[in-house]
Scaffold this motif. Sequence first.
Motif, PDB file in Angstrom:
ATOM      1  N   ARG A   1       0.716  -0.721  -0.042  1.00  0.00           N
ATOM      2  CA  ARG A   1      -0.097   0.589   0.159  1.00  0.00           C
ATOM      3  C   ARG A   1       0.933   1.078   0.244  1.00  0.00           C
ATOM      4  N   ASP A   2       2.249   1.141   0.605  1.00  0.00           N
ATOM      5  CA  ASP A   2       2.418   2.616   0.610  1.00  0.00           C
ATOM      6  C   ASP A   2       4.190   2.414  -0.659  1.00  0.00           C
ATOM      7  N   GLY A   3       3.949   1.597  -1.883  1.00  0.00           N
ATOM      8  CA  GLY A   3       4.389   1.802  -3.281  1.00  0.00           C
ATOM      9  C   GLY A   3       5.987   1.045  -2.750  1.00  0.00           C
ATOM     10  N   ARG A   4       6.062   0.324  -2.116  1.00  0.00           N
ATOM     11  CA  ARG A   4       7.460  -0.763  -2.397  1.00  0.00           C
ATOM     12  C   ARG A   4       6.911  -1.641  -2.464  1.00  0.00           C
ATOM     13  N   GLU A   5       7.494  -2.355  -3.681  1.00  0.00           N
ATOM     14  CA  GLU A   5       6.949  -2.934  -4.460  1.00  0.00           C
ATOM     15  C   GLU A   5       8.400  -4.229  -4.174  1.00  0.00           C
ATOM     16  N   LEU A   6       7.437  -5.705  -3.540  1.00  0.00           N
ATOM     17  CA  LEU A   6       8.073  -6.841  -3.017  1.00  0.00           C
ATOM     18  C   LEU A   6       8.228  -8.285  -4.096  1.00  0.00           C
ATOM     19  N   LEU A   7       9.708  -8.709  -5.092  1.00  0.00           N
ATOM     20  CA  LEU A   7       9.628  -9.855  -5.969  1.00  0.00           C
ATOM     21  C   LEU A   7      10.026 -10.152  -4.822  1.00  0.00           C
ATOM     22  N   PHE A   8       9.779 -11.770  -5.240  1.00  0.00           N
ATOM     23  CA  PHE A   8      10.042 -12.879  -4.500  1.00  0.00           C
ATOM     24  C   PHE A   8       9.641 -14.378  -5.415  1.00  0.00           C
ATOM     25  N   HIS A   9      10.538 -15.799  -4.689  1.00  0.00           N
ATOM     26  CA  HIS A   9       9.798 -16.698  -5.035  1.00  0.00           C
ATOM     27  C   HIS A   9      11.220 -17.674  -3.890  1.00  0.00           C
ATOM     28  N   SER A  10      10.165 -18.700  -4.072  1.00  0.00           N
ATOM     29  CA  SER A  10      10.354 -19.944  -3.085  1.00  0.00           C
ATOM     30  C   SER A  10      10.685 -21.473  -4.378  1.00  0.00           C
ATOM     31  N   GLY A  11      11.077 -22.183  -3.662  1.00  0.00           N
ATOM     32  CA  GLY A  11      11.435 -22.934  -3.762  1.00  0.00           C
ATOM     33  C   GLY A  11      12.030 -24.424  -3.308  1.00  0.00           C
ATOM     34  N   GLY A  12      11.697 -25.780  -3.586  1.00  0.00           N
ATOM     35  CA  GLY A  12      11.441 -27.057  -3.075  1.00  0.00           C
ATOM     36  C   GLY A  12      12.107 -28.409  -3.721  1.00  0.00           C
ATOM     37  N   THR A  13      13.014 -29.322  -3.081  1.00  0.00           N
ATOM     38  CA  THR A  13      13.342 -30.490  -3.356  1.00  0.00           C
ATOM     39  C   THR A  13      12.897 -31.660  -2.429  1.00  0.00           C
ATOM     40  N   ARG A  14      12.796 -32.610  -2.844  1.00  0.00           N
ATOM     41  CA  ARG A  14      12.555 -33.515  -1.747  1.00  0.00           C
ATOM     42  C   ARG A  14      12.601 -33.104  -0.231  1.00  0.00           C
TER      43      ARG A  14
ATOM     44  N   CYS B   1      14.616 -30.064   0.425  1.00  0.00           N
ATOM     45  CA  CYS B   1      15.541 -29.015   0.801  1.00  0.00           C
ATOM     46  C   CYS B   1      14.020 -27.722   0.796  1.00  0.00           C
ATOM     47  N   THR B   2      14.436 -26.617   1.451  1.00  0.00           N
ATOM     48  CA  THR B   2      12.675 -25.248   1.143  1.00  0.00           C
ATOM     49  C   THR B   2      13.723 -24.391   0.817  1.00  0.00           C
ATOM     50  N   THR B   3      13.279 -23.112  -0.085  1.00  0.00           N
ATOM     51  CA  THR B   3      14.390 -22.519  -0.161  1.00  0.00           C
ATOM     52  C   THR B   3      13.150 -21.199  -0.487  1.00  0.00           C
ATOM     53  N   LEU B   4      13.838 -19.779  -0.138  1.00  0.00           N
ATOM     54  CA  LEU B   4      12.639 -18.665  -0.694  1.00  0.00           C
ATOM     55  C   LEU B   4      14.308 -17.435  -0.328  1.00  0.00           C
ATOM     56  N   ILE B   5      14.466 -16.764  -2.022  1.00  0.00           N
ATOM     57  CA  ILE B   5      14.669 -15.048  -2.225  1.00  0.00           C
ATOM     58  C   ILE B   5      13.701 -14.574  -2.139  1.00  0.00           C
ATOM     59  N   ALA B   6      14.029 -13.200  -2.046  1.00  0.00           N
ATOM     60  CA  ALA B   6      13.158 -11.892  -1.981  1.00  0.00           C
ATOM     61  C   ALA B   6      14.475 -10.959  -1.943  1.00  0.00           C
ATOM     62  N   PHE B   7      13.026  -9.801  -2.947  1.00  0.00           N
ATOM     63  CA  PHE B   7      14.101  -8.931  -2.872  1.00  0.00           C
ATOM     64  C   PHE B   7      13.039  -7.293  -2.746  1.00  0.00           C
ATOM     65  N   CYS B   8      13.661  -6.101  -1.907  1.00  0.00           N
ATOM     66  CA  CYS B   8      12.998  -4.558  -2.124  1.00  0.00           C
ATOM     67  C   CYS B   8      13.703  -3.869  -2.636  1.00  0.00           C
ATOM     68  N   PRO B   9      13.711  -3.359  -3.811  1.00  0.00           N
ATOM     69  CA  PRO B   9      14.532  -2.074  -4.287  1.00  0.00           C
ATOM     70  C   PRO B   9      14.484  -1.320  -3.914  1.00  0.00           C
ATOM     71  N   GLN B  10      13.008  -0.288  -3.335  1.00  0.00           N
ATOM     72  CA  GLN B  10      13.147   0.866  -2.484  1.00  0.00           C
ATOM     73  C   GLN B  10      13.633   0.691  -1.356  1.00  0.00           C
ATOM     74  N   THR B  11      13.529  -0.138  -0.922  1.00  0.00           N
ATOM     75  CA  THR B  11      14.172  -0.055   0.480  1.00  0.00           C
ATOM     76  C   THR B  11      15.746  -0.939   0.909  1.00  0.00           C
ATOM     77  N   ALA B  12      15.586  -1.121  -0.431  1.00  0.00           N
ATOM     78  CA  ALA B  12      17.677  -1.905  -0.639  1.00  0.00           C
ATOM     79  C   ALA B  12      17.371  -3.302   0.685  1.00  0.00           C
ATOM     80  N   THR B  13      16.552  -3.300   0.168  1.00  0.00           N
ATOM     81  CA  THR B  13      16.388  -4.920   1.315  1.00  0.00           C
ATOM     82  C   THR B  13      16.057  -6.170   0.932  1.00  0.00           C
ATOM     83  N   ALA B  14      17.199  -7.641   0.933  1.00  0.00           N
ATOM     84  CA  ALA B  14      17.488  -8.389   0.655  1.00  0.00           C
ATOM     85  C   ALA B  14      17.323  -9.889   1.033  1.00  0.00           C
TER      86      ALA B  14
END
Length: 364
Positions: free
Chosen positions: A303-316, A318-331
Amino acid sequence: MASLEGAVPDTYGAWGDRELAELVRAAGPGASAVTLAVAQGRRQAVRCSGRVDHAGGEPCTPDTVFELGSITKTFTALLLADLAAQGELALDDPVERHLPAGWRPADVRHGGPIRLLHLATHTSGLPRLPPGLLTSAVATWSSNPYAAYGERRLRAGLARTTVRHRPGERFGYSNFGVGLLGRLLTEAGRGAGYAELLADRICRPLGMRATTCSPDSPHRATGHRHGRALPPWRIPGLPGAGAVRASGADLLRYLCAHLLPGEGGSAYGDALGEALREVQRPRLRLPRSGDQLCLVWNHRRTRDGRELLFHSGGTRGCTTLIAFCPQTATAVAALCNAGPSRRDNFAQAAYDVFKRFARGVGGE
């Protein structure tokens, strides 16, 4: 480490320890190793817990390698965008243009053709799994269901496939589609295999030394399912859909490159910088959702305009997630060596951690 300009490495301090403990609880007793990698503004940290196997083994470190599963698809999307930026293909190219010699395309009953962009946005009309895969997976369903599905079966499965919806018309998540895209990219990339293309176009420019498609990579975390150790994940016929494994330190390099795609200079090259921007551009709105899809990446606007980009993953194992937000320089990258199950909430817990960091309230 390729990172935010002026970033302050904080690998061994306390920042992020609370969030790591939260992820360890979410991973549950099935996981023996958990990694959390974070960049926020000028700070970076890679936090690790446990050992690479329930039987012991070396401690989990920032260089411990985990199976990424479907996070691999983001690498395939970046390879597609890089090849396009270098003029070796176009996103609108039909699949037939890059099929290996002698391969038959899927039978498209309405509209067409299927284009590379359709594969990267899950709108090709191809099913989630290719024909013949379930039959070959029966013996190894609980450990390595893709192991017996090689390129010969992929070729036969594609020829047997009928697409009944107009390409580009409907969203339908497809391992088959992105796996096929990975194979087509190797043709466009002058015949290099997927692993070689990944190493040449992404890993070396970004300094990702531990990232690989090899099931026998050193310093790997052993995957576990219901507490039982599994053999390394193998996906020979569809590596572009799920073969990549990487460390927390490497994924932080990868995500930071997405945060500053235009500032790589000679370190990345103009084409890779353009590709890093291109994969972040929304392409379609997902059905029954306010979210959008970029090239493979999920895109959510707050709602405040931040863009959240993300993708999860899984094998039999392992479980994983990566994500980043350009507006707050967060990953954030979160990794554990226990496979997804109905009882765990690791990926959701990792996404919640990311959202707090993206709001500037994580890591305290």
